[in-house]
Design an enzyme around this catalytic site. Sequence first.
Site, short mmCIF file in Angstrom:
data_model
loop_
_atom_site.label_atom_id
_atom_site.label_comp_id
_atom_site.label_asym_id
_atom_site.label_seq_id
_atom_site.Cartn_x
_atom_site.Cartn_y
_atom_site.Cartn_z
N GLU A 1 -10.92 0.13 -4.19
CA GLU A 1 -10.61 0.64 -2.98
C GLU A 1 -9.43 1.28 -3.30
O GLU A 1 -9.06 2.04 -4.59
CB GLU A 1 -10.01 -0.21 -1.78
CG GLU A 1 -9.15 -0.92 -2.23
CD GLU A 1 -8.68 -1.96 -1.13
OE1 GLU A 1 -9.52 -2.28 -0.42
OE2 GLU A 1 -8.78 -3.76 -2.21
N ASP B 1 1.03 -0.96 -0.33
CA ASP B 1 0.05 0.22 0.05
C ASP B 1 0.98 1.60 0.20
O ASP B 1 0.50 2.29 0.59
CB ASP B 1 -1.21 -0.09 1.33
CG ASP B 1 -1.43 -1.32 0.83
OD1 ASP B 1 -2.15 -1.83 0.61
OD2 ASP B 1 -1.94 -1.24 2.56
#
Length: 450
Positions: A203, A14
């Site tokens: 997302e 991420d």
Amino acid sequence: MPNPYLPRWEYIPDGEPRVFGDRIYIYGSHDNAGSVKFCDYVLKCWSAPLDHLNQWVCHGDIFRTQQTFDHEPDTDWTDRSHYLYAPDVVEKDGKYYLYAYIIGSVGCVAVSDKPEGPFLLLNKYHYTISDEICCNGWFIDPGVLVDDDGRTYIYCGFERSFMAQINSGSMYEVIDGSCIEHIIPCEKQEDGGFTETDALFYEACSPRKIGDTYYLIYSPKRGSRLAYATSDSPTGPFTYRGYIIDNGVEYPGGNNHGSVAQINGQWYVFYHRMTNDTIMSRRACVEKIEILPDGTIPAVEMTSLGFEDALNPYEITPAEIACVLEGGAFVTEKNVFERVVTNVTEGCVIGYKYFDFGDDFGSRTMELSVNINGMGCDSILQVLLDGKDGEEIGRLKIGRESGAVTERVKAVTGRHSLFFRILTEYPSDWTGEPFRNRCLFELKEFAFTK
């Protein structure tokens, strides 16, 4: 550094890349080898000088929701189930603000005088928008943009997206009435280019302003991709433009999350890849990209290169930097010193992009040495150039014992991708089970010599 570009025992998914001063910083979640869950309760920061992208330094734990062996938690409202996911960090008026997504609990903002932290709790998010929109204050996957006029925006969401303006004085108060839902649609629309399922939001919001164009990079419903949409305003509307990279092409894929950064005039996309036969042990990778005059970003393939222009075949190559793994093979960590490609069965393909073999017009052959962990089986390592069905330049007989295997192969020059295909001469073992279902060996490393 080749991919993964951080020390290979480190698991930072991420990743949000940020250039502050003369260094590139990476902020992300923190995974563990062979884990059965995403992330843990600490955030770490790594950085490197812009002119030495192979000199990454770890700045340690910069924020935590649980007590560690040397530090109390930075939050007093979290418990052992509240892990940290997908942060972002921005600079405003000489201060650095960390936006934390705490799974199962209200998120928060922390502040530091330095981009590497440590970050001290500033406050929980203050907001009046619906809990349904922001998931009870979690503010999932926060991506933050400080615009040229000083206004601050936060972009968030899981399975539905939203954005809002933040009070630039406090940096944690969401301005009433500023929330906009579905900045990237989660259902098909005929306008704005959101007519493909692959374009719809899932997302991982990450905003960037490049020139006069606002980019929102995100994970679409095809979660192994990083998609992007653009607008001439920070509040949209955004138009889907395509995807940048897919971590599931010829590789064990999973979710994807990352962003782009410009370093010394070159643009890069930062993303992660899966290891340890799980989608929950992810390592940070990077690829060079190009942003065209019309604002589009052509999709790029996964490579082993990282920040390098080419790999050197005459140095020892760790097997774990493979960017192609087909047939069930995967990278696994045995300990901090040893990671191998395991589950190597008949028909598996292990690939690397790209090597520069240089110029040599006097040699017809060269040697390839591979270091393996034997599994008591005989097999053949087919050596191919420029694709899994490319030119065969040699074969190595892999035996049952561990150690080095060396064979002469055809000498080549220039830049090539390299693939290993695994073959056997046996239709089945003594039980009748096909060898294609058996791990024949583990690949540790290899090198070419002349």
